[in-house]
Design a protein around this motif. Sequence first.
Motif, PDB file in Angstrom:
ATOM      1  N   SER A  94     -13.179  -3.868 -69.812  1.00  0.00           N
ATOM      2  CA  SER A  94     -13.800  -3.635 -68.512  1.00  0.00           C
ATOM      3  C   SER A  94     -12.852  -2.968 -67.522  1.00  0.00           C
ATOM      4  O   SER A  94     -13.263  -2.609 -66.430  1.00  0.00           O
ATOM      5  N   ALA A 145     -16.740  -8.752 -66.100  1.00  0.00           N
ATOM      6  CA  ALA A 145     -17.982  -8.012 -66.266  1.00  0.00           C
ATOM      7  C   ALA A 145     -17.701  -6.517 -66.316  1.00  0.00           C
ATOM      8  O   ALA A 145     -16.931  -5.990 -65.525  1.00  0.00           O
ATOM      9  N   LYS A 190     -22.376  -6.333 -68.200  1.00  0.00           N
ATOM     10  CA  LYS A 190     -22.268  -7.189 -69.382  1.00  0.00           C
ATOM     11  C   LYS A 190     -20.884  -7.819 -69.418  1.00  0.00           C
ATOM     12  O   LYS A 190     -19.899  -7.189 -69.039  1.00  0.00           O
ATOM     13  N   GLN A 191     -20.816  -9.037 -69.908  1.00  0.00           N
ATOM     14  CA  GLN A 191     -19.547  -9.746 -70.026  1.00  0.00           C
ATOM     15  C   GLN A 191     -18.733  -9.170 -71.189  1.00  0.00           C
ATOM     16  O   GLN A 191     -19.247  -9.011 -72.296  1.00  0.00           O
TER      17      GLN A 191
END
Length: 153
Positions: free
Chosen positions: A38, A78, A91-92
């Motif tokens: 991320s 996230a 989305k994680q």
Amino acid sequence: MTTLYDVPADELIEALSDRLDDRIDQPEWAAYAKTGASRELPPEREDFWTVRAASLLRKVAVDGPVGVERLATHYGSAKRGSNRYTVAPPKQTDASDNLIRTILQQLEDEGLVSQQGDAGRVLTAEGRSLLDETAGEVLAEIAAERPELERYA
């Protein structure tokens, strides 16, 4: 006796990272590696490696036995969805397994963490004493700054 539960986590991690600074060396590749999928860039903080090692040591003490996968989930964040139309929700994503595994291996070499079979890693007696000694020092500093906390010191 002061334990790691008696002091704020952020102050304990800062003090513990200072104590781990001479015991743990940052690999050369760590300056260029992201901390997870991320992230867009590697961390900018100079002492990131020791701060993450101190945080991992505390996390193993609190949650142990704990494995790399569960730690990567904890340190993840996230990832944003599509930029153009924002149709995809965030989305994680997990943090970097390699970074966490390398730090845990360094902590194992120092005798602060040990593997407990397939269950994961646990804190050793030396690691527990390091955490408790550091917590005692942090609590003494906090009590000096805030006299109302002196009865806890």
